[in-house]
Design an enzyme around this catalytic site. Structure first.
Site, mmCIF file in Angstrom:
data_model
loop_
_atom_site.group_PDB
_atom_site.id
_atom_site.type_symbol
_atom_site.label_atom_id
_atom_site.label_comp_id
_atom_site.label_asym_id
_atom_site.label_seq_id
_atom_site.Cartn_x
_atom_site.Cartn_y
_atom_site.Cartn_z
ATOM 1 N N LYS A 1 -9.533 -2.140 1.576
ATOM 2 C CA LYS A 1 -9.220 -0.966 2.398
ATOM 3 C C LYS A 1 -10.053 0.243 1.968
ATOM 4 O O LYS A 1 -10.504 1.025 2.799
ATOM 5 C CB LYS A 1 -7.738 -0.638 2.300
ATOM 6 N N TYR B 1 -1.284 -3.366 -6.788
ATOM 7 C CA TYR B 1 -1.027 -4.199 -5.610
ATOM 8 C C TYR B 1 -2.088 -4.081 -4.520
ATOM 9 O O TYR B 1 -2.457 -2.974 -4.124
ATOM 10 C CB TYR B 1 0.336 -3.846 -4.998
ATOM 11 N N ASP C 1 -9.361 -9.467 8.996
ATOM 12 C CA ASP C 1 -8.871 -8.112 8.693
ATOM 13 C C ASP C 1 -9.891 -6.995 8.955
ATOM 14 O O ASP C 1 -9.498 -5.923 9.369
ATOM 15 C CB ASP C 1 -8.420 -8.061 7.225
ATOM 16 N N SER D 1 -1.389 -3.385 10.284
ATOM 17 C CA SER D 1 -1.072 -4.344 9.227
ATOM 18 C C SER D 1 0.214 -5.106 9.561
ATOM 19 O O SER D 1 1.165 -4.517 10.079
ATOM 20 C CB SER D 1 -0.859 -3.592 7.911
ATOM 21 N N HIS E 1 -10.699 -2.062 11.452
ATOM 22 C CA HIS E 1 -9.588 -2.900 10.987
ATOM 23 C C HIS E 1 -9.349 -3.991 12.028
ATOM 24 O O HIS E 1 -8.401 -3.935 12.803
ATOM 25 C CB HIS E 1 -8.349 -1.997 10.825
ATOM 26 N N ARG F 1 2.260 -11.989 -0.425
ATOM 27 C CA ARG F 1 0.906 -12.314 0.060
ATOM 28 C C ARG F 1 0.371 -13.608 -0.536
ATOM 29 O O ARG F 1 0.774 -14.031 -1.620
ATOM 30 C CB ARG F 1 -0.053 -11.185 -0.332
ATOM 31 N N CYS G 1 0.839 -7.354 11.803
ATOM 32 C CA CYS G 1 1.142 -7.545 13.241
ATOM 33 C C CYS G 1 0.458 -8.790 13.789
ATOM 34 O O CYS G 1 0.235 -8.898 14.998
ATOM 35 C CB CYS G 1 0.710 -6.316 14.035
ATOM 36 N N ARG H 1 0.846 -1.188 0.000
ATOM 37 C CA ARG H 1 0.000 0.000 0.000
ATOM 38 C C ARG H 1 0.887 1.246 0.000
ATOM 39 O O ARG H 1 2.022 1.225 0.482
ATOM 40 C CB ARG H 1 -0.900 0.012 1.240
HETATM 41 C C1 OXD Z 1 -3.105 -4.389 5.280
HETATM 42 C C2 OXD Z 1 -3.778 -5.550 4.679
HETATM 43 O O1 OXD Z 1 -2.152 -3.873 4.688
HETATM 44 O O2 OXD Z 1 -4.660 -6.094 5.342
HETATM 45 O O3 OXD Z 1 -3.546 -3.974 6.368
HETATM 46 O O4 OXD Z 1 -3.461 -5.939 3.550
HETATM 47 MN MN MN Z 2 -5.223 -5.024 7.118
#
Ligand code: OXD
Ligand code: MN
Length: 595
Positions: free
Chosen positions: A220, A211, A287, A262, A240, A379, A264, A70
């Site tokens: 998002k 991406y 998420d 993100s 989130h 990913r 974590c 991102r």
């Molecule tokens: C993020 C995702 O970047 O969930 O938070 O992809």
């Molecule tokens: Mn996320």
């Protein structure tokens, strides 16, 4: 165009986008398996996708090295005034931003097909769900959206019957001149990438990146940035957060929603298999949570997504066996390494490191190579139904009642393993001041400490001060039915830089204490930062943690906490007039308790 669109708003938006972007063809997606296979065949033929012989129906993509995460610096909340977007968002006035982007969109799909992707966030037809339509020139986006959202001609039928939708315009920003050979991952340079949101008109315009969250606009952009602004207007929450169900040995169910920044460990916690005997954990989402107050006065959560877009590095049979089983087949891998026998690989996946790989940039790689074989933000995209511990109620339209909220972040020091808020207001203070070391999920420096309120800093579609007011108001509305709030830090390290807490399945010990707190069964001691378990309150049976390590993990160092205060003050000052008074009082109370 392959179908006739009856929804007038959709039909005229498609025509307007086509006139601006000038694609060679327009194709309306139906979300079928046949469509997925057809798109994937094209992606294979063009050299964008690599078929993985070791995993059934699975493919590897390698992005352009500049387009790997991102781009928060290029993400905009374009409200009519800068003040409305607030201090945590980049802002450009709508007219100016639209003029710039129209210039970029002009002719940007030449030589390409414009895909129209009708999708539902949440079960199709559920009153909580929202419909979006993404227009994109990326077939990679189409196949990922098939997994991450509900793409279906049923959605088109709802639109034909007059339902409204959120328009999400996306282009990779790379027109293909006649006769020019395409590259595997076309995209635009960083300075012309724009991930733009117009929350006052529920509109998304994204340009230049292919991406993840920059391009899969249901995630998002819609389900967090636009939905958070809608949620504030309409009195609900778009967060989130992962959602999980924990069941005690007696069969009592607890639903937990947890917000971490993100990369974590949300996916790991959402699929965690408890090490404490007799407890069971099931995943509802990893998420995003949409939550509304139900007829029972409680907060009910749904996962608006239908798949996982998980961080691959670090995922293994020892850290997250359920994720490993989820990605056994039908997976899209992005920026992982390729093994010689045709499988995906990433750092931390296996104890034995392969002797030879092709890295995420397509180069030969051996253990002697200096760079990582997989990008740290590599990913996997996999459908939620493939998760062996997906909860049977994960698609229940009315959602699940939330008992517990958890906030947290990645902190190598200062913050202990777990503490509980004294009240809802104190819990909002904990969420508002949450801090975490930055990760590779965003392009930018890694490991810097930043305040990331409610893990929503990159995702809140309006002024964060108003967001904090919204949370306080929600607490008033929920009253005694409000979930209890806790703060955790799985990442505290000792003097040698080693993690003190084993984490993963042992996090269940912490969750068990939370459930027992909800039931009034477990004790806690008061500390300046919140209520903490005494050692006897945690189930540590079978855990080999030395007493000094345990002590350090649970310690509240007053000097270190006092040193946090100026940073919290500076963070709060950024919200100006919009910072709720009650949070100023919470800060004063913390200062007093620290003595
Ligand atoms: C993020 C995702 O970047 O969930 O938070 O992809
Ligand atoms: Mn996320």
């Amino acid at each position: 165009m392959n179908v006739t669109v009856k929804n007038k708003k959709l039909d005229s938006w498609i025509k307007e986008a086509a006139a601006m972007c000038q694609p060679d063809a327009i194709y309306v997606c139906d979300g079928t398996r046949e469509e997925y296979d057809r798109m994937m065949s094209k992606l294979l033929a063009s050299g964008s996708a690599i078929s993985l012989t070791k995993r059934s129906n699975s493919y590897l993509f390698r992005s352009d090295p500049s387009d790997v995460a991102r781009v928060e610096d290029r993400t905009f909340i374009s409200t009519s005034s800068k003040e409305e977007a607030g201090p945590t968002n980049n802002w450009i006035a709508p007219a100016e931003l639209k003029a710039t982007m129209r210039g970029l969109y002009k002719g940007c799909m030449k030589g390409r097909t414009m895909y129209v992707i009708p999708f539902s966030m949440g079960p199709i037809g559920s009153p909580i769900s929202k419909i979006g339509v993404e227009i994109s020139d990326s077939p990679y986006v189409v196949v990922n959206m098939h997994i991450m959202t509900r793409v279906s001609s049923k959605v088109l039928a709802l639109l034909d019957a007059g339902e409204d939708f959120i328009p999400c315009l996306h282009s990779i920003g790379a027109p293909l001149p006649p006769g020019q050979k395409d590259v595997p991952w076309p995209c635009a340079p960083m300075e012309s990438k724009y991930i733009s949101h117009f929350p006052e008109e529920n509109l998304i315009w994204s340009y230049g990146s292919g991406y993840g969250g920059n391009a899969l606009l249901g995630k998002k952009c819609l389900a967090l940035r636009i939905a958070s602004a809608m949620a504030r207007r309409e009195g609900w929450l778009a967060e989130h957060m992962l959602i999980l169900r924990l069941t005690s040995p007696e069969g009592k169910q607890y639903h937990i929603a947890a917000a971490f920044p993100s990369a974590c460990g949300k996916t790991n916690l959402a699929m965690m298999q408890p090490s404490v005997k007799g407890w069971k954990c099931e995943c509802i989402g990893d998420d995003i949570a949409w939550m509304k107050v139900g007829g029972d006065g409680r907060l009910h959560a749904i996962n608006p997504e239908s798949g996982f877009f998980g961080v691959a590095p670090g995922t293994s049979y020892s850290t997250n066996p359920m994720a490993m089983d989820t990605i056994g087949k039908n997976v899209i891998f992005t920026n992982c390494a390729l093994t010689d026998d045709g499988d995906a690989w990433w750092e931390g996946m296996t104890d034995d490191v392969p002797a030879h790989l092709i890295d995420w940039k397509g180069r030969d790689w051996t253990p002697e190579s200096k760079a990582d074989a997989a990008h740290p933000n590599a990913r996997f995209t996999a459908h939620a139904s493939q998760c062996p511990v997906i909860c049977k109620d994960w698609e229940k339209p009315e959602g699940v009642p939330i008992d517990i909220f958890i906030f947290g972040g990645r902190r190598g020091s200062v913050v202990p393993l777990v503490y509980e808020a004294y009240s809802w207001e104190h819990g909002v203070f904990l969420g508002a001041t949450a801090a975490s070391e930055t990760t590779s999920a965003n392009i930018g420096a890694v490991g810097n400490l930043r305040r990331d309120p409610f893990a929503m800093k990159p995702f809140c579609g309006y002024h964060m001060g108003d967001y904090l007011h919204h949370w306080l108001a929600m607490g008033e509305r929920l009253g005694s039915r409000a979930p209890r709030i806790f703060y955790v830090n799985w990442f505290r390290k000792n003097g040698d830089g080693k993690f003190l807490w084993p984490g993963f399945s042992d996090n269940s010990r912490v969750l068990k204490w939370m459930c027992e707190r909800v039931d009034g069964k477990a004790g806690a001691r008061e500390t300046p930062i919140g209520l903490m378990p005494r050692e006897e309150d945690l189930d540590l049976a079978g855990l080999s943690l030395t007493p000094p390590d345990m002590q350090e993990l649970m310690s509240v160092n007053i000097a270190e906490w006092k040193a946090e205060i100026p940073d919290i003050e500076a963070h709060f000052a950024t919200f100006g007039e919009r910072l709720p008074e009650r949070l100023k009082h919470q800060l004063q109370d913390l200062v007093k308790r620290l003595g």
